[in-house]
Design a protein around this motif. Structure first.
Motif, PDB file in Angstrom:
ATOM      1  N   PRO A 120      58.887  63.001   9.499  1.00 48.07           N
ATOM      2  CA  PRO A 120      58.767  61.589   9.104  1.00 48.07           C
ATOM      3  C   PRO A 120      57.339  61.069   9.262  1.00 48.07           C
ATOM      4  O   PRO A 120      57.031  59.951   8.855  1.00 48.07           O
ATOM      5  CB  PRO A 120      59.714  60.875  10.071  1.00 48.07           C
ATOM      6  CG  PRO A 120      59.763  61.749  11.281  1.00 48.07           C
ATOM      7  CD  PRO A 120      59.553  63.153  10.802  1.00 48.07           C
ATOM      8  N   ASN A 121      56.459  61.886   9.818  1.00 49.65           N
ATOM      9  CA  ASN A 121      55.118  61.412  10.175  1.00 49.65           C
ATOM     10  C   ASN A 121      54.021  61.832   9.202  1.00 49.65           C
ATOM     11  O   ASN A 121      52.844  61.596   9.469  1.00 49.65           O
ATOM     12  CB  ASN A 121      54.740  61.911  11.574  1.00 49.65           C
ATOM     13  CG  ASN A 121      55.762  61.483  12.604  1.00 49.65           C
ATOM     14  OD1 ASN A 121      56.244  60.358  12.575  1.00 49.65           O
ATOM     15  ND2 ASN A 121      56.111  62.388  13.505  1.00 49.65           N
ATOM     16  N   ALA A 122      54.380  62.472   8.106  1.00 49.71           N
ATOM     17  CA  ALA A 122      53.339  62.918   7.176  1.00 49.71           C
ATOM     18  C   ALA A 122      52.559  61.699   6.672  1.00 49.71           C
ATOM     19  O   ALA A 122      53.143  60.688   6.300  1.00 49.71           O
ATOM     20  CB  ALA A 122      53.978  63.667   6.008  1.00 49.71           C
ATOM     21  N   ILE A 131      46.298  68.640   0.684  1.00 49.33           N
ATOM     22  CA  ILE A 131      47.061  68.778   1.940  1.00 49.33           C
ATOM     23  C   ILE A 131      46.569  69.970   2.750  1.00 49.33           C
ATOM     24  O   ILE A 131      47.025  70.181   3.868  1.00 49.33           O
ATOM     25  CB  ILE A 131      48.588  68.890   1.683  1.00 49.33           C
ATOM     26  CG1 ILE A 131      48.930  70.134   0.878  1.00 49.33           C
ATOM     27  CG2 ILE A 131      49.114  67.620   0.997  1.00 49.33           C
ATOM     28  CD1 ILE A 131      50.440  70.416   0.806  1.00 49.33           C
ATOM     29  N   ILE A 132      45.614  70.726   2.182  1.00 44.31           N
ATOM     30  CA  ILE A 132      45.050  71.876   2.901  1.00 44.31           C
ATOM     31  C   ILE A 132      43.991  71.337   3.854  1.00 44.31           C
ATOM     32  O   ILE A 132      42.789  71.362   3.571  1.00 44.31           O
ATOM     33  CB  ILE A 132      44.447  72.898   1.915  1.00 44.31           C
ATOM     34  CG1 ILE A 132      45.431  73.206   0.787  1.00 44.31           C
ATOM     35  CG2 ILE A 132      44.042  74.181   2.653  1.00 44.31           C
ATOM     36  CD1 ILE A 132      44.814  73.982  -0.383  1.00 44.31           C
ATOM     37  N   GLN A 133      44.412  70.821   4.988  1.00 42.27           N
ATOM     38  CA  GLN A 133      43.518  70.116   5.908  1.00 42.27           C
ATOM     39  C   GLN A 133      42.694  71.062   6.770  1.00 42.27           C
ATOM     40  O   GLN A 133      41.605  70.715   7.220  1.00 42.27           O
ATOM     41  CB  GLN A 133      44.350  69.207   6.830  1.00 42.27           C
ATOM     42  CG  GLN A 133      45.004  68.037   6.099  1.00 42.27           C
ATOM     43  CD  GLN A 133      43.985  66.982   5.679  1.00 42.27           C
ATOM     44  OE1 GLN A 133      43.274  66.439   6.520  1.00 42.27           O
ATOM     45  NE2 GLN A 133      43.908  66.710   4.391  1.00 42.27           N
ATOM     46  N   ASP A 134      43.234  72.233   7.066  1.00 39.00           N
ATOM     47  CA  ASP A 134      42.568  73.135   8.022  1.00 39.00           C
ATOM     48  C   ASP A 134      41.798  74.257   7.331  1.00 39.00           C
ATOM     49  O   ASP A 134      41.558  75.310   7.925  1.00 39.00           O
ATOM     50  CB  ASP A 134      43.622  73.746   8.965  1.00 39.00           C
ATOM     51  CG  ASP A 134      44.261  72.689   9.846  1.00 39.00           C
ATOM     52  OD1 ASP A 134      43.670  71.603  10.007  1.00 39.00           O
ATOM     53  OD2 ASP A 134      45.336  72.961  10.384  1.00 39.00           O
ATOM     54  N   GLY A 135      41.440  74.040   6.071  1.00 40.21           N
ATOM     55  CA  GLY A 135      40.729  75.092   5.341  1.00 40.21           C
ATOM     56  C   GLY A 135      41.723  76.070   4.739  1.00 40.21           C
ATOM     57  O   GLY A 135      42.860  76.181   5.182  1.00 40.21           O
ATOM     58  N   LYS A 173      54.186  79.883   8.383  1.00 41.71           N
ATOM     59  CA  LYS A 173      54.540  78.922   9.429  1.00 41.71           C
ATOM     60  C   LYS A 173      54.134  77.500   9.072  1.00 41.71           C
ATOM     61  O   LYS A 173      53.087  77.264   8.486  1.00 41.71           O
ATOM     62  CB  LYS A 173      53.881  79.327  10.756  1.00 41.71           C
ATOM     63  CG  LYS A 173      54.455  80.628  11.305  1.00 41.71           C
ATOM     64  CD  LYS A 173      53.925  80.944  12.691  1.00 41.71           C
ATOM     65  CE  LYS A 173      54.586  82.203  13.223  1.00 41.71           C
ATOM     66  NZ  LYS A 173      53.986  82.627  14.509  1.00 41.71           N
ATOM     67  N   TYR A 174      54.971  76.562   9.481  1.00 42.99           N
ATOM     68  CA  TYR A 174      54.672  75.140   9.321  1.00 42.99           C
ATOM     69  C   TYR A 174      53.814  74.681  10.501  1.00 42.99           C
ATOM     70  O   TYR A 174      53.785  75.323  11.560  1.00 42.99           O
ATOM     71  CB  TYR A 174      55.964  74.330   9.257  1.00 42.99           C
ATOM     72  CG  TYR A 174      56.772  74.595   8.000  1.00 42.99           C
ATOM     73  CD1 TYR A 174      56.636  73.787   6.884  1.00 42.99           C
ATOM     74  CD2 TYR A 174      57.631  75.685   7.935  1.00 42.99           C
ATOM     75  CE1 TYR A 174      57.358  74.043   5.729  1.00 42.99           C
ATOM     76  CE2 TYR A 174      58.357  75.950   6.784  1.00 42.99           C
ATOM     77  CZ  TYR A 174      58.215  75.131   5.683  1.00 42.99           C
ATOM     78  OH  TYR A 174      58.921  75.392   4.535  1.00 42.99           O
ATOM     79  N   ASP A 175      53.158  73.557  10.318  1.00 44.73           N
ATOM     80  CA  ASP A 175      52.210  73.088  11.337  1.00 44.73           C
ATOM     81  C   ASP A 175      52.764  73.110  12.759  1.00 44.73           C
ATOM     82  O   ASP A 175      52.163  73.685  13.667  1.00 44.73           O
ATOM     83  CB  ASP A 175      51.676  71.677  10.981  1.00 44.73           C
ATOM     84  CG  ASP A 175      52.775  70.635  10.786  1.00 44.73           C
ATOM     85  OD1 ASP A 175      53.961  71.024  10.760  1.00 44.73           O
ATOM     86  OD2 ASP A 175      52.426  69.438  10.654  1.00 44.73           O
ATOM     87  N   PRO A 184      48.277  69.050  13.406  1.00 42.71           N
ATOM     88  CA  PRO A 184      49.449  68.309  12.925  1.00 42.71           C
ATOM     89  C   PRO A 184      49.215  67.749  11.524  1.00 42.71           C
ATOM     90  O   PRO A 184      48.138  67.231  11.220  1.00 42.71           O
ATOM     91  CB  PRO A 184      49.602  67.185  13.961  1.00 42.71           C
ATOM     92  CG  PRO A 184      49.031  67.759  15.215  1.00 42.71           C
ATOM     93  CD  PRO A 184      47.860  68.606  14.757  1.00 42.71           C
ATOM     94  N   ASN A 185      50.217  67.870  10.675  1.00 42.73           N
ATOM     95  CA  ASN A 185      50.221  67.384   9.293  1.00 42.73           C
ATOM     96  C   ASN A 185      49.360  68.215   8.339  1.00 42.73           C
ATOM     97  O   ASN A 185      49.147  67.807   7.194  1.00 42.73           O
ATOM     98  CB  ASN A 185      49.838  65.902   9.212  1.00 42.73           C
ATOM     99  CG  ASN A 185      50.923  65.041   9.836  1.00 42.73           C
ATOM    100  OD1 ASN A 185      52.090  65.283   9.616  1.00 42.73           O
ATOM    101  ND2 ASN A 185      50.515  64.066  10.634  1.00 42.73           N
TER     102      ASN A 185
END
Lengths: 309, 309
Positions: A120-122, A131-135, A173-175, A184-185
């Protein structure tokens, strides 16, 4: 040798009154719908037990297994949800919920199971964002996903419709399963369509992955000689004020697990094709996916359909 | 509007192939009996889900409840066992196991459910001893329990037969639920019959009690408007080399809950009468209970029947 049970239970040679006596133990204050559901559940549990003549050892193995489900669960891991998926229950509930829409005369909007990884926090992100936040992870294949969200009846775009996407990384794997590699996210986000009902953002071509096998579901996979693989997929939830929300999953057509998904969630019309994308430094693949939402009767908040979570 | 399922499932208007596809996911290495049990379980779970047209909210409530069961359980509390009792499953499994004895032509030995409070660690005590190790509790009524264990066929006593007794104290709690008031193995003990097959020992007249209501079972009692009371009872397990073990419970005939036991375990022939006892400083009540054990074929260890625990 056999007696017939009232209420649709199967004939059997055991005490013909036992199951009804368990059902009748429900008191007068029981909610009518709960009484209906529990009466059916008790009848089917008892019919199952009599049908296979469950032994004491088998019953006790079941008891231990039920305990193991809750003991496997944590704040970020819902093993009972997963177990119900593995037995096909979430897909079945999804079909039942969807059938109702069908019978009201509207064209069905393809839906699929939510799964245990929605958050619920996206955060909302800007159109055209990523959405590729971490590279980009090793073996990750960045994709521009885009489309239009329209009204099923009027065919007109729905300005401000929201598309919520979540997906596993290329390691499967999910975050929140992967705090060492993902913040997160990462690989989650909500996007609000523009005035033309258009959305576009960058994500990954999804990767097939194994469900966690160190808990109750894993024990069942081993016992049933089943593989734990889900086909690669993108989770989506589309909402708009005045429309029925849709939760769905999209599957690359060439994935080897689309015909044997371990949670039985694939439907033919959810298979999609990733096309080559030229002249975009951010992505080598292109995915177009258009959405039709059915209007709902009356005014309701757009997130009502997911309030259960 | 309806289609008929193979394998005994009920007609319904949903995908007629779905349930079979979940069953068919089991691989070739699945144990044949497990395949039989799981096929029936999956069919009944799906039939239940379709029959009541389970909603997404209801399914999710069920998922949370299944997790709660395991999360309520601890090393000394088996909530899944309790839950299966509350739904009548242990009594049903007991009836099924017992029916087999019936059909082999032998007279049934009365049995009842084991419940979650048996301990493998109960000590042997001397004949004539007492299981009331921590002194008589308030409202406790000491009783001399005695009887003869005989061979069902020959009517002869069985020297060395073992009777294992466990019971709650007058506050309704077993030793490991009640560490503030009871030492381990209070109100538990095993006794070995003498050469005449006789046993005798001191125990308490049992007290009706409530199942714990702070966990999953409690939530179900509230929702189903059911009381959590078990009638007063004494647990017994009788074993002897060469005989089929018997697990049973005895209920004072005058207990108000013998007609509405919350775990459905009472049978008429397990009702007993406590008589006044004179001239015994240790007990004001007397309980005679004689046991008949059926010989088993072949030589097996006397505790085999409870190895499952």
């Amino acid at each position: 040798m056999s007696s017939t049970q009232a209420n649709g239970s199967q004939p059997h040679r055991f005490d013909p009154n036992f199951t009804q006596s368990v059902i009748d133990a429900m008191g007068p204050k029981t909610d009518p719908r709960l009484r209906e559901v529990m009466s059916s559940l008790i009848r089917h549990l008892h019919d199952f037990t009599r049908e296979v003549e469950l032994t004491v050892d088998e019953w006790m193995a079941g008891v231990k297994f039920i305990n193991l489900i809750g003991q496997t669960s944590t704040a970020t891991r819902n093993e009972a949800h997963r177990m119900s998926d593995v037995l096909g229950l979430e897909s079945l509930v999804d079909e039942i919920a969807h059938k109702h829409v069908n019978e009201s005369g509207e064209e069905p909007t393809s839906s699929s199971i939510l799964g245990p990884f929605w958050s619920p926090n996206a955060p909302f992100r800007e159109l055209g964002g990523s959405i590729i936040q971490d590279g980009v992870p090793p073996k990750g294949q960045p994709t521009l996903m885009h489309g239009v969200i329209t009204d099923l009846d009027t065919k007109k775009p729905i300005p401000g419709a929201v598309i919520d996407i979540w997906q596993a990384s290329a390691n499967g794997k999910y975050d929140f399963q992967d705090p060492e590699n993902q913040t997160p996210n990462n690989l989650r986000g909500k996007f609000r369509c523009n005035e033309k009902g258009e959305y576009w953002f960058y994500c990954l071509k999804p990767t097939a992955y194994s469900l966690p096998t160190d808990g109750a579901a894993g024990a069942l996979f081993t016992a049933l000689d089943r593989h734990p693989m889900r086909p690669a997929h993108i989770h989506l939830m589309m909402t708009a004020e005045g429309y029925k929300p849709v939760t769905t999953q999209l599957y690359p057509r060439d994935d080897p697990y689309v015909t044997n998904d371990t949670v039985f969630a694939v439907k033919d019309d959810l298979l999609i094709d990733f096309l080559p994308r030229k002249d975009d430094a951010q992505a080598g693949l292109d995915l177009e996916y258009n959405v039709k939402l059915a209007p709902r009767e009356g005014k309701t908040a757009p997130m009502e359909g997911v309030a259960r979570l």
